[in-house]
Design a protein around this motif. Structure first.
Motif, PDB file in Angstrom:
ATOM      1  N   VAL A   1     -16.558 -26.621  -5.859  1.00 32.65           N
ATOM      2  CA  VAL A   1     -15.821 -27.407  -4.864  1.00 32.65           C
ATOM      3  C   VAL A   1     -14.468 -26.742  -4.662  1.00 32.65           C
ATOM      4  N   LEU A   2     -14.146 -26.464  -3.403  1.00 31.35           N
ATOM      5  CA  LEU A   2     -12.858 -25.863  -3.074  1.00 31.35           C
ATOM      6  C   LEU A   2     -12.161 -26.802  -2.109  1.00 31.35           C
ATOM      7  N   ALA A   3     -11.004 -27.303  -2.482  1.00 35.24           N
ATOM      8  CA  ALA A   3     -10.277 -28.252  -1.626  1.00 35.24           C
ATOM      9  C   ALA A   3      -9.015 -27.580  -1.099  1.00 35.24           C
ATOM     10  N   LYS A   4      -9.034 -27.246   0.197  1.00 36.05           N
ATOM     11  CA  LYS A   4      -7.914 -26.525   0.806  1.00 36.05           C
ATOM     12  C   LYS A   4      -6.969 -27.525   1.471  1.00 36.05           C
ATOM     13  N   THR A   5      -5.761 -27.070   1.792  1.00 37.98           N
ATOM     14  CA  THR A   5      -4.825 -27.883   2.568  1.00 37.98           C
ATOM     15  C   THR A   5      -4.923 -27.447   4.027  1.00 37.98           C
ATOM     16  N   VAL A   6      -4.419 -28.261   4.947  1.00 42.94           N
ATOM     17  CA  VAL A   6      -4.495 -27.854   6.357  1.00 42.94           C
ATOM     18  C   VAL A   6      -3.360 -26.887   6.720  1.00 42.94           C
ATOM     19  N   TRP A   7      -2.388 -26.806   5.872  1.00 42.71           N
ATOM     20  CA  TRP A   7      -1.268 -25.898   6.105  1.00 42.71           C
ATOM     21  C   TRP A   7      -1.135 -24.974   4.906  1.00 42.71           C
ATOM     22  N   PRO A   8      -0.836 -23.719   5.035  1.00 39.18           N
ATOM     23  CA  PRO A   8      -0.604 -22.959   6.283  1.00 39.18           C
ATOM     24  C   PRO A   8      -1.924 -22.596   6.974  1.00 39.18           C
ATOM     25  N   ASP A   9      -1.797 -22.242   8.255  1.00 41.91           N
ATOM     26  CA  ASP A   9      -2.992 -21.908   9.039  1.00 41.91           C
ATOM     27  C   ASP A   9      -2.688 -20.661   9.871  1.00 41.91           C
ATOM     28  N   PRO A  10      -2.593 -19.492   9.214  1.00 42.51           N
ATOM     29  CA  PRO A  10      -2.123 -18.283   9.925  1.00 42.51           C
ATOM     30  C   PRO A  10      -3.051 -17.911  11.091  1.00 42.51           C
ATOM     31  N   ARG A  11      -2.443 -17.671  12.245  1.00 41.55           N
ATOM     32  CA  ARG A  11      -3.214 -17.420  13.466  1.00 41.55           C
ATOM     33  C   ARG A  11      -3.948 -16.084  13.421  1.00 41.55           C
ATOM     34  N   PHE A  12      -3.392 -15.122  12.661  1.00 42.18           N
ATOM     35  CA  PHE A  12      -3.959 -13.757  12.737  1.00 42.18           C
ATOM     36  C   PHE A  12      -5.400 -13.662  12.231  1.00 42.18           C
ATOM     37  N   VAL A  13      -5.852 -14.660  11.487  1.00 41.37           N
ATOM     38  CA  VAL A  13      -7.244 -14.565  10.993  1.00 41.37           C
ATOM     39  C   VAL A  13      -8.262 -14.914  12.081  1.00 41.37           C
ATOM     40  N   TYR A  14      -7.770 -15.537  13.166  1.00 39.94           N
ATOM     41  CA  TYR A  14      -8.713 -15.965  14.212  1.00 39.94           C
ATOM     42  C   TYR A  14      -8.797 -14.915  15.323  1.00 39.94           C
ATOM     43  N   PRO A  15      -9.957 -14.771  15.950  1.00 37.24           N
ATOM     44  CA  PRO A  15     -10.054 -13.831  17.063  1.00 37.24           C
ATOM     45  C   PRO A  15      -9.323 -14.362  18.310  1.00 37.24           C
ATOM     46  N   PRO A  16      -9.052 -13.503  19.289  1.00 40.20           N
ATOM     47  CA  PRO A  16      -9.334 -12.063  19.300  1.00 40.20           C
ATOM     48  C   PRO A  16      -8.398 -11.310  18.358  1.00 40.20           C
ATOM     49  N   TYR A  17      -8.921 -10.252  17.738  1.00 39.47           N
ATOM     50  CA  TYR A  17      -8.127  -9.534  16.735  1.00 39.47           C
ATOM     51  C   TYR A  17      -7.330  -8.396  17.347  1.00 39.47           C
ATOM     52  N   THR A  18      -6.060  -8.313  16.939  1.00 41.08           N
ATOM     53  CA  THR A  18      -5.221  -7.186  17.349  1.00 41.08           C
ATOM     54  C   THR A  18      -5.166  -6.219  16.170  1.00 41.08           C
ATOM     55  N   ASP A  19      -4.636  -5.006  16.418  1.00 46.64           N
ATOM     56  CA  ASP A  19      -4.485  -4.035  15.322  1.00 46.64           C
ATOM     57  C   ASP A  19      -3.573  -4.592  14.246  1.00 46.64           C
ATOM     58  N   LYS A  20      -2.556  -5.309  14.686  1.00 48.44           N
ATOM     59  CA  LYS A  20      -1.605  -5.862  13.733  1.00 48.44           C
ATOM     60  C   LYS A  20      -2.314  -6.917  12.843  1.00 48.44           C
ATOM     61  N   ALA A  21      -3.158  -7.712  13.482  1.00 48.63           N
ATOM     62  CA  ALA A  21      -3.884  -8.740  12.716  1.00 48.63           C
ATOM     63  C   ALA A  21      -4.761  -8.088  11.657  1.00 48.63           C
ATOM     64  N   LEU A  22      -5.423  -6.980  12.055  1.00 46.27           N
ATOM     65  CA  LEU A  22      -6.295  -6.298  11.106  1.00 46.27           C
ATOM     66  C   LEU A  22      -5.487  -5.778   9.920  1.00 46.27           C
ATOM     67  N   ARG A  23      -4.282  -5.233  10.210  1.00 44.09           N
ATOM     68  CA  ARG A  23      -3.419  -4.724   9.122  1.00 44.09           C
ATOM     69  C   ARG A  23      -3.049  -5.866   8.174  1.00 44.09           C
ATOM     70  N   LEU A  24      -2.711  -6.986   8.766  1.00 47.11           N
ATOM     71  CA  LEU A  24      -2.334  -8.145   7.933  1.00 47.11           C
ATOM     72  C   LEU A  24      -3.513  -8.623   7.084  1.00 47.11           C
ATOM     73  N   MET A  25      -4.678  -8.641   7.715  1.00 51.62           N
ATOM     74  CA  MET A  25      -5.868  -9.100   6.979  1.00 51.62           C
ATOM     75  C   MET A  25      -6.158  -8.193   5.795  1.00 51.62           C
ATOM     76  N   ARG A  26      -5.990  -6.878   6.027  1.00 47.32           N
ATOM     77  CA  ARG A  26      -6.220  -5.930   4.935  1.00 47.32           C
ATOM     78  C   ARG A  26      -5.288  -6.215   3.765  1.00 47.32           C
ATOM     79  N   ARG A  27      -4.072  -6.659   4.087  1.00 47.91           N
ATOM     80  CA  ARG A  27      -3.120  -6.947   3.007  1.00 47.91           C
ATOM     81  C   ARG A  27      -3.459  -8.242   2.275  1.00 47.91           C
ATOM     82  N   PHE A  28      -3.917  -9.209   3.057  1.00 51.62           N
ATOM     83  CA  PHE A  28      -4.111 -10.539   2.438  1.00 51.62           C
ATOM     84  C   PHE A  28      -5.467 -10.738   1.781  1.00 51.62           C
ATOM     85  N   PHE A  29      -6.504 -10.068   2.299  1.00 49.35           N
ATOM     86  CA  PHE A  29      -7.843 -10.382   1.743  1.00 49.35           C
ATOM     87  C   PHE A  29      -8.404  -9.199   0.976  1.00 49.35           C
TER      88      PHE A  29
END
Ligand code: NAD
Length: 467
Positions: A439-467
């Protein structure tokens, strides 16, 4: 003890397995089996069942298997009460959620593992310990909060009907049902689909259980049999080894899944060991006045008698059979060939083959070239020998004793390869009959926009750092 005191088979829901299973499923959906209180009440009921009916259980074991009072207590009664008491003591802890740490990129959140009841499960019992091997899986399933269909063995009819009579009186009858019958009834039950099935019995029937469970994807735990070897090494205490081997070989006439099946003895101690073994077996059966040990039924008796007829080994003790009383004398067979029936088939009777080895590696090769045993025993005080033997694949290994691991609820009990899959006893049984749910119980915040499409190059860079 007389057979007349055993109740006739009661009419149970056996007539309609489908209706029984439906009824149990409805009970499970009410959610009442989930609470700690309900589970504890069932375990307390099982404890009372055994306590208040010890005499009747012993009588039924005598009628089915010719068991003495002492063997009834050792084999089926004390083993069952031990399992119940251990579960009652630890159940609250087993049921607790287990918090899990989280990686940084998943925070803030909380996570845990919870053990959920699986639902409605099936327990299929054998005839050799027909009370213990039905009630101890039942302890695990009720501790896990499941509804249970119990199918005892038709080859121990007095115990089967006693379970059918008593269980509904001591545990929730809407959650536990006994269905009596043979293999066909078992297959009919399996075809209905269960959330789990635990089977105890022979390897061949185990295959049929697995096949019967496949169409409904019913997960199975298979507690099977096989030939459990005993290594008697050159440094062994031969008196102790002979006593412990003889004790378990005689218990229940050798019809025990973890009985010593055959002995591999070091050649330097062979003569002395065989002599002590003969004396010990004779002493242990002195009160029987020459009579043999009772075998459960004609089929099993004929099977064992035919092995003795055909063996090419030297009969060093016993060897006599009484077809009228279905009795076989405790028998020691020396040096049978590897393809002799007594060295190929699981014996499950009071016949003990003894073969010799020169180097430990030969004994280990002999075992590893054959199907993986349910138990492996070794008498030695040599640490290096112990370390080597402990590496051999087997359901369980015991040094300097026989079968004692079955009575340790902290240890998982089960086979490997041909001797079975899965395990139970104590917390391991609770886990077998539970779903380990994340069971994983998440909060609704934060909700970073960069994980959602459409993806920009910057979003991809951020995703690489975070995941
Ligand atoms: P078995 O395999 O003959 O029967 C066990 C159960 O299976 C019975 O309830 C029987 O009704 C049912 N059954 C029989 N035929 C079936 C079929 N075609 N389809 C579905 N179900 C069927 O076993 P048994 O003779 O009662 O017991 C002896 C065997 O059990 C030995 O091999 C022994 O080693 C093994 N055993 C293992 C353990 C263990 O804990 N691992 C314990 C006791 C016995």
């Amino acid at each position: 003890m007389s057979e007349r005191t055993i109740p006739r088979p009661t009419t149970t829901a056996a007539d309609d397995p489908r209706a029984t299973v439906e009824r149990l499923r409805r009970t499970f959906r009410t959610g009442r089996t989930r609470s700690y209180e309900w589970r504890e009440e069932q375990l307390a009921g099982l404890a009372r069942l055994v306590e208040e009916n010890e005499d009747r259980i012993a009588e039924a074991l005598h009628a089915d298997l010719g068991r003495t009072r002492a063997e009834a207590w050792l084999g089926d009664i004390s083993s069952t009460t031990g399992e119940i008491a251990y579960a009652r003591k630890h159940l609250r802890r087993w049921m607790r959620k287990r918090r899990s740490p989280l990686p940084l990129n998943q925070r803030p959140a909380s996570a845990w593992i919870q053990y959920d009841p699986l639902g409605t499960v099936l327990i299929i019992g054998p005839w050799n310990y027909p009370v213990y091997l039905v009630l101890s899986p039942l302890v695990a399933a009720l501790a896990a909060g499941d509804c249970v269909v119990v199918k005892p063995s038709e080859l121990a009819p007095a115990c089967s009907s006693l379970m059918a009579e008593l269980l509904p009186r001591y545990v929730d009858p809407q959650a536990v049902a006994v269905v009596e019958g043979d293999g066909a009834v078992t297959q009919e039950l399996l075809s209905l689909g269960f959330d789990h099935a635990l089977f105890t019995g022979g390897t061949e029937i185990g295959r049929k259980i697995m096949a019967g469970a496949a169409p409904t994807l019913t997960p199975v735990t298979l507690e099977l049999g096989g030939k459990s070897p005993v290594i008697v090494h050159e440094d062994a205490d031969l008196e102790v080894a002979a006593r412990r081997i003889a004790w378990l070989k005689l218990m229940n006439s050798g019809q025990t899944c973890i009985a010593p099946d055959f002995v591999l003895v070091h050649r330097s101690v062979r003569e002395r060991f065989v002599e002590i073994l003969r004396t010990t077996l004779t002493e242990f059966t002195a009160d029987r006045d020459g009579a043999g040990l009772r075998i459960v039924n004609r089929r099993q008796f004929d099977r064992l008698a035919s092995y003795l007829d055909r063996t090419g080994g030297t009969v060093a003790l016993g060897g006599t059979v009484d077809a009228e009383r279905l009795e076989i004398a405790p028998t020691v067979v020396l040096d049978p060939a590897p393809d002799d029936a007594v060295m190929v088939e699981e014996l499950f009777g009071p016949i003990l083959p003894v073969i010799t080895y020169a180097a430990l590696a030969d004994a280990i090769d002999y075992i590893e070239e054959r199907p993986k045993p349910l138990a492996l025993y070794c008498f030695t005080s040599d640490r290096a020998v112990r370390d080597r033997v402990a590496q051999v694949s087997a359901g369980g290994v015991v040094f300097n004793h026989i079968a004692m691991h079955v009575l340790v609820p902290q240890l998982p009990f089960g086979g490997v390869g041909d001797s079975g899959m899965g395990a139970y006893h104590g917390e391991w049984g609770f886990q077998t009959f539970s779903h380990r749910k994340s069971v994983l119980a998440k909060t609704v915040w934060p909700d970073p926009r960069f994980v959602y499409p459409p993806y920009t190059d910057k979003a991809l860079r951020l995703m690489r750092r975070f995941f």
